[in-house]
Design a protein around this motif. Structure first.
Motif, PDB file in Angstrom:
ATOM      1  N   THR A  86      52.454  26.178 -93.685  1.00 21.03           N
ATOM      2  CA  THR A  86      51.483  25.981 -92.605  1.00 21.03           C
ATOM      3  C   THR A  86      51.297  24.512 -92.241  1.00 21.03           C
ATOM      4  O   THR A  86      51.216  24.164 -91.070  1.00 21.03           O
ATOM      5  N   PHE A  87      51.199  23.658 -93.244  1.00 15.29           N
ATOM      6  CA  PHE A  87      50.900  22.243 -92.994  1.00 15.29           C
ATOM      7  C   PHE A  87      52.056  21.303 -93.316  1.00 15.29           C
ATOM      8  O   PHE A  87      51.921  20.097 -93.119  1.00 15.29           O
ATOM      9  N   GLY A  88      53.145  21.831 -93.876  1.00 13.75           N
ATOM     10  CA  GLY A  88      54.248  20.959 -94.259  1.00 13.75           C
ATOM     11  C   GLY A  88      53.876  20.034 -95.396  1.00 13.75           C
ATOM     12  O   GLY A  88      54.445  18.950 -95.535  1.00 13.75           O
ATOM     13  N   ALA A  89      52.911  20.452 -96.214  1.00 14.77           N
ATOM     14  CA  ALA A  89      52.427  19.610 -97.310  1.00 14.77           C
ATOM     15  C   ALA A  89      53.561  19.274 -98.271  1.00 14.77           C
ATOM     16  O   ALA A  89      54.257  20.163 -98.738  1.00 14.77           O
ATOM     17  N   VAL A  90      53.722  17.993 -98.537  1.00 12.42           N
ATOM     18  CA  VAL A  90      54.738  17.536 -99.485  1.00 12.42           C
ATOM     19  C   VAL A  90      54.108  16.929-100.727  1.00 12.42           C
ATOM     20  O   VAL A  90      54.811  16.529-101.643  1.00 12.42           O
ATOM     21  N   GLY A  91      52.794  16.850-100.749  1.00 17.28           N
ATOM     22  CA  GLY A  91      52.066  16.292-101.878  1.00 17.28           C
ATOM     23  C   GLY A  91      50.577  16.469-101.640  1.00 17.28           C
ATOM     24  O   GLY A  91      50.158  16.875-100.550  1.00 17.28           O
ATOM     25  N   PHE A  92      49.802  16.146-102.644  1.00 15.55           N
ATOM     26  CA  PHE A  92      48.358  16.356-102.575  1.00 15.55           C
ATOM     27  C   PHE A  92      47.627  15.158-103.151  1.00 15.55           C
ATOM     28  O   PHE A  92      48.126  14.579-104.106  1.00 15.55           O
ATOM     29  N   PRO A  93      46.507  14.810-102.578  1.00 16.98           N
ATOM     30  CA  PRO A  93      45.875  15.462-101.451  1.00 16.98           C
ATOM     31  C   PRO A  93      46.588  15.152-100.134  1.00 16.98           C
ATOM     32  O   PRO A  93      47.248  14.125 -99.993  1.00 16.98           O
ATOM     33  N   THR A  94      46.446  16.076 -99.191  1.00 17.82           N
ATOM     34  CA  THR A  94      46.891  15.891 -97.822  1.00 17.82           C
ATOM     35  C   THR A  94      45.666  16.102 -96.939  1.00 17.82           C
ATOM     36  O   THR A  94      44.927  17.065 -97.138  1.00 17.82           O
ATOM     37  N   THR A  95      45.452  15.213 -96.001  1.00 14.78           N
ATOM     38  CA  THR A  95      44.321  15.329 -95.089  1.00 14.78           C
ATOM     39  C   THR A  95      44.843  15.464 -93.669  1.00 14.78           C
ATOM     40  O   THR A  95      45.697  14.697 -93.237  1.00 14.78           O
ATOM     41  N   VAL A  96      44.331  16.473 -92.977  1.00 15.46           N
ATOM     42  CA  VAL A  96      44.723  16.760 -91.605  1.00 15.46           C
ATOM     43  C   VAL A  96      43.483  16.605 -90.727  1.00 15.46           C
ATOM     44  O   VAL A  96      42.443  17.193 -91.024  1.00 15.46           O
ATOM     45  N   ILE A  97      43.604  15.818 -89.677  1.00 17.21           N
ATOM     46  CA  ILE A  97      42.475  15.611 -88.770  1.00 17.21           C
ATOM     47  C   ILE A  97      42.782  16.314 -87.452  1.00 17.21           C
ATOM     48  O   ILE A  97      43.810  16.058 -86.820  1.00 17.21           O
ATOM     49  N   VAL A  98      41.880  17.216 -87.078  1.00 24.38           N
ATOM     50  CA  VAL A  98      42.039  18.055 -85.889  1.00 24.38           C
ATOM     51  C   VAL A  98      40.980  17.652 -84.867  1.00 24.38           C
ATOM     52  O   VAL A  98      39.796  17.535 -85.209  1.00 24.38           O
ATOM     53  N   ASP A  99      41.398  17.460 -83.606  1.00 28.87           N
ATOM     54  CA  ASP A  99      40.438  17.075 -82.581  1.00 28.87           C
ATOM     55  C   ASP A  99      39.621  18.274 -82.098  1.00 28.87           C
ATOM     56  O   ASP A  99      39.848  19.406 -82.525  1.00 28.87           O
ATOM     57  N   ARG A 100      38.690  18.041 -81.208  1.00 26.17           N
ATOM     58  CA  ARG A 100      37.765  19.074 -80.740  1.00 26.17           C
ATOM     59  C   ARG A 100      38.460  20.216 -80.001  1.00 26.17           C
ATOM     60  O   ARG A 100      37.921  21.310 -79.909  1.00 26.17           O
ATOM     61  N   GLU A 101      39.640  19.952 -79.461  1.00 28.21           N
ATOM     62  CA  GLU A 101      40.377  20.972 -78.720  1.00 28.21           C
ATOM     63  C   GLU A 101      41.353  21.747 -79.601  1.00 28.21           C
ATOM     64  O   GLU A 101      42.054  22.630 -79.129  1.00 28.21           O
ATOM     65  N   GLY A 102      41.429  21.400 -80.877  1.00 22.30           N
ATOM     66  CA  GLY A 102      42.303  22.126 -81.784  1.00 22.30           C
ATOM     67  C   GLY A 102      43.687  21.544 -81.969  1.00 22.30           C
ATOM     68  O   GLY A 102      44.605  22.235 -82.402  1.00 22.30           O
ATOM     69  N   TRP A 103      43.844  20.257 -81.699  1.00 20.85           N
ATOM     70  CA  TRP A 103      45.129  19.579 -81.884  1.00 20.85           C
ATOM     71  C   TRP A 103      45.097  18.735 -83.151  1.00 20.85           C
ATOM     72  O   TRP A 103      44.171  17.956 -83.349  1.00 20.85           O
ATOM     73  N   ILE A 104      46.119  18.881 -83.968  1.00 13.70           N
ATOM     74  CA  ILE A 104      46.255  18.024 -85.147  1.00 13.70           C
ATOM     75  C   ILE A 104      46.659  16.640 -84.654  1.00 13.70           C
ATOM     76  O   ILE A 104      47.692  16.472 -84.017  1.00 13.70           O
ATOM     77  N   ARG A 105      45.814  15.652 -84.954  1.00 23.39           N
ATOM     78  CA  ARG A 105      46.059  14.284 -84.504  1.00 23.39           C
ATOM     79  C   ARG A 105      46.580  13.376 -85.597  1.00 23.39           C
ATOM     80  O   ARG A 105      47.263  12.403 -85.326  1.00 23.39           O
ATOM     81  N   LYS A 106      46.248  13.681 -86.856  1.00 18.79           N
ATOM     82  CA  LYS A 106      46.706  12.861 -87.987  1.00 18.79           C
ATOM     83  C   LYS A 106      47.000  13.760 -89.166  1.00 18.79           C
ATOM     84  O   LYS A 106      46.292  14.733 -89.416  1.00 18.79           O
ATOM     85  N   GLU A 107      48.034  13.396 -89.915  1.00 19.06           N
ATOM     86  CA  GLU A 107      48.363  14.026 -91.189  1.00 19.06           C
ATOM     87  C   GLU A 107      48.572  12.892 -92.185  1.00 19.06           C
ATOM     88  O   GLU A 107      49.466  12.070 -92.003  1.00 19.06           O
ATOM     89  N   LEU A 108      47.710  12.845 -93.179  1.00 19.99           N
ATOM     90  CA  LEU A 108      47.712  11.724 -94.111  1.00 19.99           C
ATOM     91  C   LEU A 108      47.987  12.217 -95.523  1.00 19.99           C
ATOM     92  O   LEU A 108      47.346  13.164 -95.993  1.00 19.99           O
ATOM     93  N   LEU A 109      48.895  11.589 -96.212  1.00 27.89           N
ATOM     94  CA  LEU A 109      49.240  11.952 -97.579  1.00 27.89           C
ATOM     95  C   LEU A 109      48.625  10.958 -98.545  1.00 27.89           C
ATOM     96  O   LEU A 109      48.692   9.745 -98.334  1.00 27.89           O
ATOM     97  N   GLY A 110      48.010  11.477 -99.577  1.00 25.96           N
ATOM     98  CA  GLY A 110      47.416  10.627-100.605  1.00 25.96           C
ATOM     99  C   GLY A 110      45.918  10.497-100.412  1.00 25.96           C
ATOM    100  O   GLY A 110      45.366  10.902 -99.396  1.00 25.96           O
ATOM    101  N   PRO A 111      45.249   9.945-101.406  1.00 33.23           N
ATOM    102  CA  PRO A 111      43.790   9.808-101.354  1.00 33.23           C
ATOM    103  C   PRO A 111      43.350   8.944-100.175  1.00 33.23           C
ATOM    104  O   PRO A 111      43.946   7.904 -99.890  1.00 33.23           O
ATOM    105  N   GLN A 112      42.278   9.377 -99.515  1.00 31.98           N
ATOM    106  CA  GLN A 112      41.712   8.656 -98.379  1.00 31.98           C
ATOM    107  C   GLN A 112      40.329   8.131 -98.760  1.00 31.98           C
ATOM    108  O   GLN A 112      39.743   8.565 -99.742  1.00 31.98           O
ATOM    109  N   THR A 113      39.832   7.226 -97.956  1.00 22.94           N
ATOM    110  CA  THR A 113      38.482   6.705 -98.174  1.00 22.94           C
ATOM    111  C   THR A 113      37.594   7.127 -97.007  1.00 22.94           C
ATOM    112  O   THR A 113      38.088   7.402 -95.905  1.00 22.94           O
ATOM    113  N   ALA A 114      36.296   7.138 -97.243  1.00 20.75           N
ATOM    114  CA  ALA A 114      35.344   7.454 -96.174  1.00 20.75           C
ATOM    115  C   ALA A 114      35.506   6.449 -95.036  1.00 20.75           C
ATOM    116  O   ALA A 114      35.477   6.826 -93.860  1.00 20.75           O
ATOM    117  N   ALA A 115      35.711   5.187 -95.359  1.00 23.08           N
ATOM    118  CA  ALA A 115      35.847   4.148 -94.330  1.00 23.08           C
ATOM    119  C   ALA A 115      37.075   4.378 -93.448  1.00 23.08           C
ATOM    120  O   ALA A 115      36.982   4.298 -92.217  1.00 23.08           O
TER     121      ALA A 115
END
Length: 183
Positions: free
Chosen positions: A143-172
Motif C-alpha cells: 500500500t505505501f511502498g514501505a522500505v523501513g520503519f518508521p515511515t511517515t506519509v503526509i496527505v493533504d486535505r484533498e487526499g493526495w500524498i504530498r510527502k513520504e519520509l523514512l526514519g524518525p521525524q521531529t515535531a518541528a
C-alpha cells in the motif's frame, strides 16, 4: 551469526530506521483509471492519491483515508518491535497536541504489532491518544511502498500524498510540512 563489520553495519542501519534505505521517497502521480489528461491537470506536482484501502481500528471498526478528507493527515507507520519508532513517539505525541484544534489528524498505522490489547498497552505507555489503525507488513509494503520503519506519509486535505519520509521525524520538521499544506 554476524560478527565484526556485518554486525556494526546492521546496528548502524537499525539506528536510523527499521529497514533498508533512508531519506525521502519520491512520490509520482498514479492513475485511478480516469482520463489521463484531465487527471494529470488535477494532480498536485509530485503527489499520488492516498490509498483507498479500509483499515481495522483499535475499536474494532473500519476506517479509511477517505474518512479523513478535509484534514491534513500525518500517517505514521510504526511497529512495537521498531526501536526508532519508539524514539520518535514523543515527537508525534507533541505534534498531535500542537494541532489538536486545527484540521490536522495525527494517525498511527501499527504494522505487525500484535493484537489490539498489546497495541493499546504500548500506546498507553507512550501517552499516545491519537487514532491508530492496524495493518500487516505485506500491506504496508504493497500500500505505501514501505522500505523501513518508521515511515511517515503526509496527505493533504484533498487526499493526495504530498510527502513520504523514512526514519524518525521531529515535531518541528513535520510542523513545517503541515503548515505548508494548511495555507
Amino acid at each position: 551469526m554476524l560478527t565484526g563489520r556485518g554486525a556494526v553495519a546492521l546496528v548502524a542501519l537499525a539506528g536510523y530506521a527499521c529497514g533498508p534505505g533512508g531519506g525521502e521517497a519520491d512520490g509520482g502521480a498514479a492513475d485511478r483509471g480516469a482520463d489521463v489528461s484531465s487527471y494529470m491537470d488535477a494532480v498536485p506536482s509530485g503527489a499520488k492519491p492516498a490509498p483507498e484501502d479500509v483499515f481495522r481500528t483499535l475499536e474494532g471498526g473500519e476506517a479509511s483515508f477517505r474518512d479523513l478528507r478535509g484534514n491534513v493527515v500525518v500517517a505514521n507507520l510504526w511497529g512495537t518491535w521498531c526501536l526508532p519508532c519508539r524514539d520518535e513517539l514523543p515527537e508525534l505525541v507533541e505534534l498531535a497536541r500542537i494541532y489538536d484544534d486545527r484540521p490536522v489528524v495525527m494517525l498511527g498505522l501499527a504494522v505487525d504489532s500484535g493484537d489490539v490489547d498489546e497495541i493499546r498497552a504500548f500506546l498507553e505507555e507512550f501517552g499516545v491518544e491519537y487514532p491508530n489503525w492496524m495493518m500487516g507488513m505485506d500491506d504496508a509494503v504493497a500500500t505505501f511502498g514501505a522500505v523501513g520503519f518508521p515511515t511517515t506519509v503526509i496527505v493533504d486535505r484533498e487526499g493526495w500524498i504530498r510527502k513520504e519520509l523514512l526514519g524518525p521525524q521531529t515535531a518541528a520538521s513535520l510542523t513545517a510540512e503541515i503548515e505548508a499544506l494548511l495555507r
